[in-house]
Each structure stands twice: as C-alpha cells, then as structure tokens.
Design an enzyme around this catalytic site. Sequence first.
Site, PDB file in Angstrom:
ATOM      1  CG  ASP A  22     -13.302   7.615  -1.021  1.00 55.59           C
ATOM      2  OD1 ASP A  22     -13.379   7.444   0.210  1.00 55.59           O
ATOM      3  OD2 ASP A  22     -12.279   7.341  -1.679  1.00 55.59           O
TER       4      ASP A  22
ATOM      5  NE  ARG B 107      -3.524   2.124   2.936  1.00 57.51           N
ATOM      6  CZ  ARG B 107      -4.811   2.220   2.620  1.00 57.51           C
ATOM      7  NH1 ARG B 107      -5.398   1.235   1.984  1.00 57.51           N
ATOM      8  NH2 ARG B 107      -5.508   3.293   2.949  1.00 57.51           N
TER       9      ARG B 107
ATOM     10  CG  HIS C 172      -8.336   1.141  -2.947  1.00 61.80           C
ATOM     11  ND1 HIS C 172      -7.710  -0.037  -2.576  1.00 61.80           N
ATOM     12  CD2 HIS C 172      -8.905   1.637  -1.799  1.00 61.80           C
ATOM     13  CE1 HIS C 172      -7.878  -0.229  -1.280  1.00 61.80           C
ATOM     14  NE2 HIS C 172      -8.597   0.764  -0.789  1.00 61.80           N
TER      15      HIS C 172
ATOM     16  NE  ARG D  37     -10.324  -3.849   0.931  1.00 63.10           N
ATOM     17  CZ  ARG D  37      -9.563  -2.839   1.353  1.00 63.10           C
ATOM     18  NH1 ARG D  37     -10.114  -1.705   1.780  1.00 63.10           N
ATOM     19  NH2 ARG D  37      -8.239  -2.952   1.325  1.00 63.10           N
TER      20      ARG D  37
ATOM     21  CD  GLN E  91     -13.186  -0.491  -0.533  1.00 61.78           C
ATOM     22  OE1 GLN E  91     -12.418  -0.401   0.417  1.00 61.78           O
ATOM     23  NE2 GLN E  91     -14.414  -0.999  -0.422  1.00 61.78           N
TER      24      GLN E  91
ATOM     25  CB  CYS F 257     -14.092   2.537   0.297  1.00 62.06           C
ATOM     26  SG  CYS F 257     -13.126   4.066   0.246  1.00 62.06           S
TER      27      CYS F 257
END
Length: 308
Positions: free
Chosen positions: A225, A107, A134, A294, A137, A266
């Site tokens: 988001d 990440r 991402h 996830r 996700q 998310c």
Amino acid sequence: MKHFLDIHKTDAAELRGMIDAAHAMKIARNGRPRGAPDDEMPLKGRMVALIFEKPSTRTRVSFDVGVRQMGGETMVLSGKEMQLGHGETIADTARVLSRYVDLIMIRTFEEATLLEMAEHATVPVINGLTNRTHPCQIMADVMTYEEHRGPIGGKKVVWCGDGNNVCASFLHAAGQFGFDFTFTGPEPLDPEEKFVEFARAKGSRITIQRDPFTAVEGADLVVTDTWVSMHDPESAKERRHNQLRPYQVNEQLMSRAKPDALFMHCLPAHRNDEATSAVMDGPHSVIFDEAENRLHAQKAIMRWCLGV
C-alpha cells in the site's frame, strides 16, 4: 439489523456468503453496459447516505454505482457539509439520518466516529474506511484472489511495508478465511498486536519477518500500500520513505514468490515508491481487477446489511 463495521466482527460463514454473492452478481453482469441496472433490483425504493470525511475515488464511485445498479438512490455528503461532531453530536446525526435513509456508509478518520454512528443509528452502517481498518477493501481482495486462484484458505499472503489500516483488515481476514499472513516492514510500523492476536487465536500462522526477500519466499499473494497519507506532513513523508525503501515491491522481490503469485495494491499508488511500474503492470498484477471488485463486493455487503 446488521452493521458491517469490521471483518472480525462479522461471522465467518456470513463473510463467505458475501464473497459468493459478489462473484454471482459479477458473473450476472457479463456483457451488460456498465450503466445498466441489474436484473434484480433489491435496492429499488431505497436511499443510501454516503458520508465522506476523507476524500475518495474508488469508495465513492463504487458505492454510488453499486447502489444505482441495484435500483437505489444515493445522497453523497462531505464532512464539511455535515460538520460531524461539531455543533450537532454524531449520535444525533445518526438518529436524524436514520429517519431519512435506509443505509449509511461512512468513510472517516477516527474509529470512534464510526462506532458512535452505528450505536445510535437505527439503520445499518457500513465502514467505508477508518484510520484503523478498511474491511470493504479486503472483501474485494479476497474475492479477487479467489477469482484468479481459487480458495484463499491455507494460502500464504505477504504484506510489504506499513502495518496500516488495510494491513489490519487483512489480519482480520486471515483469521476469518483461514490463510497465513506474513508481515515484512520496519519494526516501528508493525501492525497492532491486537490484530495479530486475533488472527493467531483463529488458527492462522502469523509471521513477522524483517527481511523482505525471506518473507516472500513461497508467497501466493504479495500486497503493499502507499507509504504516505495525503494528510502526513512533509517531514513524516521523508521519514516514511527512508524507513520503507527496503520494502519496495520490485521484480527482484516478486521473483522470490511462487511463479504464479499475484500482486495487489488497493490504490491510489505512488508508482516506483512502494511498488515499481514493472510489477504494477506486470503479469503478477491484478490491481485493476481488485479495484473493479470493490463494486461487486460492496453490493454484496449492502444486500447483506439490508437482508435483500
């Protein structure tokens, strides 16, 4: 060797296989204590390196728990501990880690770091997030939608707000899973044209609509988001709030979507900024199913990478 770097770089049939495997693994865990191992232990004897240049809650916990449930072990490394690209090159770090571990999840900030890691690693590399995309996700988001409403193909997904890295991976998914995608947000924050072109080339209908109330009409899924990153300066945060305030997902906006539309975020969320608490805790919201998934989606991704 299979890397999971981005949704558009993975064959659509293999993505579908991962979603189906994630559903199956979730069902198989019904009634089992959260800390209990899976019946199958496909990662027994395997070591997974989890590298975090950016801080994380869901990514770190879900990958760590997923590896342990499948019988493997994790080594969690921070950017400060590794000094990626400072002193030792990313390429040499990748070569060295490959001698110790079976799988690397990273990440990070720059996409170039991920790509250089994958280029030089001799074990699979998973994109846990970059500034551009991402993908883990969105695999969880597709899984969550289908868990509640069936196949996502042909559905209308509406993104409200900033055309950020999560939005980019949603556009990749639109092309790979065959759903339509509408972006509503201010023009300076539009998603990259490259992401839009990919989805359109795959046959998905991609719409840019400035009026959020028009955008969400007939939506099957509404997604948003956070408006700001923890790394943004205060001046940038204030500017973002001013730009994005008209795109807040509130009860009035959700009422223009289909009656059975779902709402996703998310997380982490700034409640009553990008979305109101009434929506986040309301009947359309599946944000905590989304967060749980996830775990299951990433377990399927790891198994795919390792071929187990």
